[in-house]
Write a protein that holds these residues in place. Sequence first.
Motif, mmCIF file in Angstrom:
data_model
loop_
_atom_site.group_PDB
_atom_site.id
_atom_site.type_symbol
_atom_site.label_atom_id
_atom_site.label_comp_id
_atom_site.label_asym_id
_atom_site.label_seq_id
_atom_site.Cartn_x
_atom_site.Cartn_y
_atom_site.Cartn_z
ATOM 1 N N THR A 1 5.600 11.684 -1.493
ATOM 2 C CA THR A 1 7.057 11.573 -1.448
ATOM 3 C C THR A 1 7.633 10.690 -2.547
ATOM 4 N N ILE A 2 6.863 9.758 -3.055
ATOM 5 C CA ILE A 2 7.363 8.884 -4.106
ATOM 6 C C ILE A 2 7.531 9.686 -5.392
ATOM 7 N N THR A 3 8.605 9.467 -6.117
ATOM 8 C CA THR A 3 8.847 10.185 -7.369
ATOM 9 C C THR A 3 8.131 9.466 -8.518
ATOM 10 N N PRO A 4 7.882 10.170 -9.627
ATOM 11 C CA PRO A 4 7.266 9.482 -10.771
ATOM 12 C C PRO A 4 8.060 8.270 -11.235
ATOM 13 N N TYR A 5 9.381 8.388 -11.265
ATOM 14 C CA TYR A 5 10.211 7.253 -11.674
ATOM 15 C C TYR A 5 10.006 6.076 -10.722
ATOM 16 N N GLU A 6 10.017 6.330 -9.409
ATOM 17 C CA GLU A 6 9.800 5.269 -8.431
ATOM 18 C C GLU A 6 8.401 4.689 -8.554
ATOM 19 N N PHE A 7 7.442 5.550 -8.828
ATOM 20 C CA PHE A 7 6.071 5.083 -8.992
ATOM 21 C C PHE A 7 5.963 4.145 -10.189
ATOM 22 N N ARG A 8 6.566 4.530 -11.314
ATOM 23 C CA ARG A 8 6.528 3.668 -12.494
ATOM 24 C C ARG A 8 7.218 2.336 -12.229
ATOM 25 N N GLN A 9 8.301 2.363 -11.470
ATOM 26 C CA GLN A 9 8.980 1.117 -11.138
ATOM 27 C C GLN A 9 8.092 0.230 -10.275
ATOM 28 N N ALA A 10 7.321 0.841 -9.370
ATOM 29 C CA ALA A 10 6.404 0.069 -8.541
ATOM 30 C C ALA A 10 5.304 -0.566 -9.386
ATOM 31 N N VAL A 11 4.820 0.186 -10.378
ATOM 32 C CA VAL A 11 3.815 -0.370 -11.284
ATOM 33 C C VAL A 11 4.422 -1.507 -12.105
ATOM 34 N N ARG A 12 5.613 -1.271 -12.644
ATOM 35 C CA ARG A 12 6.263 -2.263 -13.502
ATOM 36 C C ARG A 12 6.506 -3.580 -12.761
ATOM 37 N N SER A 13 6.806 -3.498 -11.471
ATOM 38 C CA SER A 13 7.090 -4.696 -10.677
ATOM 39 C C SER A 13 5.842 -5.248 -9.990
ATOM 40 N N ALA A 14 4.661 -4.731 -10.366
ATOM 41 C CA ALA A 14 3.369 -5.209 -9.853
ATOM 42 C C ALA A 14 3.187 -4.924 -8.370
ATOM 43 N N ASP B 1 2.798 16.822 -7.897
ATOM 44 C CA ASP B 1 3.410 17.902 -8.669
ATOM 45 C C ASP B 1 3.631 17.539 -10.134
ATOM 46 N N PHE B 2 3.258 16.317 -10.511
ATOM 47 C CA PHE B 2 3.582 15.830 -11.855
ATOM 48 C C PHE B 2 2.317 15.429 -12.625
ATOM 49 N N ALA B 3 2.398 15.597 -13.936
ATOM 50 C CA ALA B 3 1.265 15.309 -14.804
ATOM 51 C C ALA B 3 1.079 13.803 -14.988
ATOM 52 N N GLN B 4 -0.168 13.382 -14.938
ATOM 53 C CA GLN B 4 -0.526 12.020 -15.296
ATOM 54 C C GLN B 4 -1.096 12.032 -16.717
ATOM 55 N N ALA B 5 -1.027 10.878 -17.378
ATOM 56 C CA ALA B 5 -1.435 10.833 -18.783
ATOM 57 C C ALA B 5 -2.392 9.686 -19.049
ATOM 58 N N ASP C 1 0.846 -1.184 0.000
ATOM 59 C CA ASP C 1 0.000 0.000 0.000
ATOM 60 C C ASP C 1 0.885 1.239 0.000
ATOM 61 N N PHE C 2 0.724 2.098 -1.015
ATOM 62 C CA PHE C 2 1.583 3.260 -1.171
ATOM 63 C C PHE C 2 0.915 4.545 -0.672
ATOM 64 N N THR C 3 -0.209 4.413 0.053
ATOM 65 C CA THR C 3 -0.933 5.606 0.481
ATOM 66 C C THR C 3 -0.045 6.564 1.255
ATOM 67 N N SER C 4 0.802 6.032 2.140
ATOM 68 C CA SER C 4 1.657 6.890 2.959
ATOM 69 C C SER C 4 2.730 7.597 2.139
ATOM 70 N N GLN C 5 2.939 7.144 0.901
ATOM 71 C CA GLN C 5 3.982 7.718 0.054
ATOM 72 C C GLN C 5 3.424 8.617 -1.049
ATOM 73 N N ARG C 6 2.156 8.964 -0.967
ATOM 74 C CA ARG C 6 1.529 9.735 -2.040
ATOM 75 C C ARG C 6 2.352 10.953 -2.453
ATOM 76 N N GLY D 1 -8.922 5.776 -14.981
ATOM 77 C CA GLY D 1 -8.474 6.056 -13.625
ATOM 78 C C GLY D 1 -7.104 5.494 -13.307
ATOM 79 N N TYR D 2 -6.558 4.660 -14.205
ATOM 80 C CA TYR D 2 -5.262 4.011 -14.006
ATOM 81 C C TYR D 2 -4.275 4.621 -15.001
ATOM 82 N N MET D 3 -3.574 5.666 -14.578
ATOM 83 C CA MET D 3 -2.839 6.517 -15.510
ATOM 84 C C MET D 3 -1.341 6.219 -15.570
ATOM 85 N N LEU D 4 -0.722 6.748 -16.616
ATOM 86 C CA LEU D 4 0.730 6.770 -16.696
ATOM 87 C C LEU D 4 1.234 7.986 -15.923
ATOM 88 N N MET D 5 2.135 7.765 -14.972
ATOM 89 C CA MET D 5 2.745 8.863 -14.238
ATOM 90 C C MET D 5 3.943 9.369 -15.041
#
Length: 273
Positions: free
Chosen positions: A16-29, A41-45, A9-14, A258-262
């Motif tokens: 602080t997590i960077t877009p790169y780290e977020f994408r890595q979390a998605v990529r690794s399921a 602070d970053f655009a979702q697509a 659960d990444f709720t506590s990291q909303r 609702g499931y976007m690219l960060m």
Amino acid sequence: MNHRATPHDFTSQRDTITPYEFRQAVRSAQFRGPTAGYCGDFAQANLAIVPVAYAHDFLRFCQSNPKACPLLGVGEPGQWHVPALGREVDIRTDVPGYNVYRDGKLDAQVDNLAEFWQSDFVVFAIGCSFSFEDMLAKAGIPLRHVEEGRNVPMYRTNIANQRAGRFGGELVVSMRPMKGADAIRAVQITSRFPGVHGAPIHIGDPSALGIADLSKPDFGDAVTIRDGELPVYWACGVTPQTALMGAKLPLAIGHRPGYMLMTDITNASLAVF
């Protein structure tokens, strides 16, 4: 229905997590939920992926419907990394959920595109209203779907898109309930960001948009609308998926609503003054 990241659960990291780290979390399921509220602070697509034979008409469709389809980036045929969107982006793996369409019908919802990717695919990254939500939150405007741990509610409307070739369909909107004063402030804030849908297209009566029942969204989840609140509607990047369905392409792919690219694109860079 609440959507939770799995297995962590990444709720506590909303914030602080960077877009790169977020994408890595998605990529690794490690993350498989809706992306509202993350990396504020970053655009979702939103994504639309079509074979190159249809790419020119789809580009014209986006250009003809800029409120719903503001382009953040377009890939070359077969290009899955699209450098303009961020560091080491892999379109095939870095979105928490994808919709696969065949002949205009939803054929599958998948977590990655390993078995579907084609060398002639062209990626279209389209601005998302989740991008301005951080600015609304910082202005003290509550976001009900974030509060309730739900996906934002999205509705088909009776507003026809400007057609381009095979692509047409109807406008889809996202809805956020707000008090009147908050709705006015939201208009002021979001009007500066046309790259992520800009100002609302409507406030109030859903029947003016052809929406019969706000408790039954076409995409996402219903949220509580409290006494004294107004529904506020923004053009939504799910709109291209109605166009993909209407075009009945042999194969096309979009994000799961609702499931976007960060992305690494800052929201500040999209502001106009």
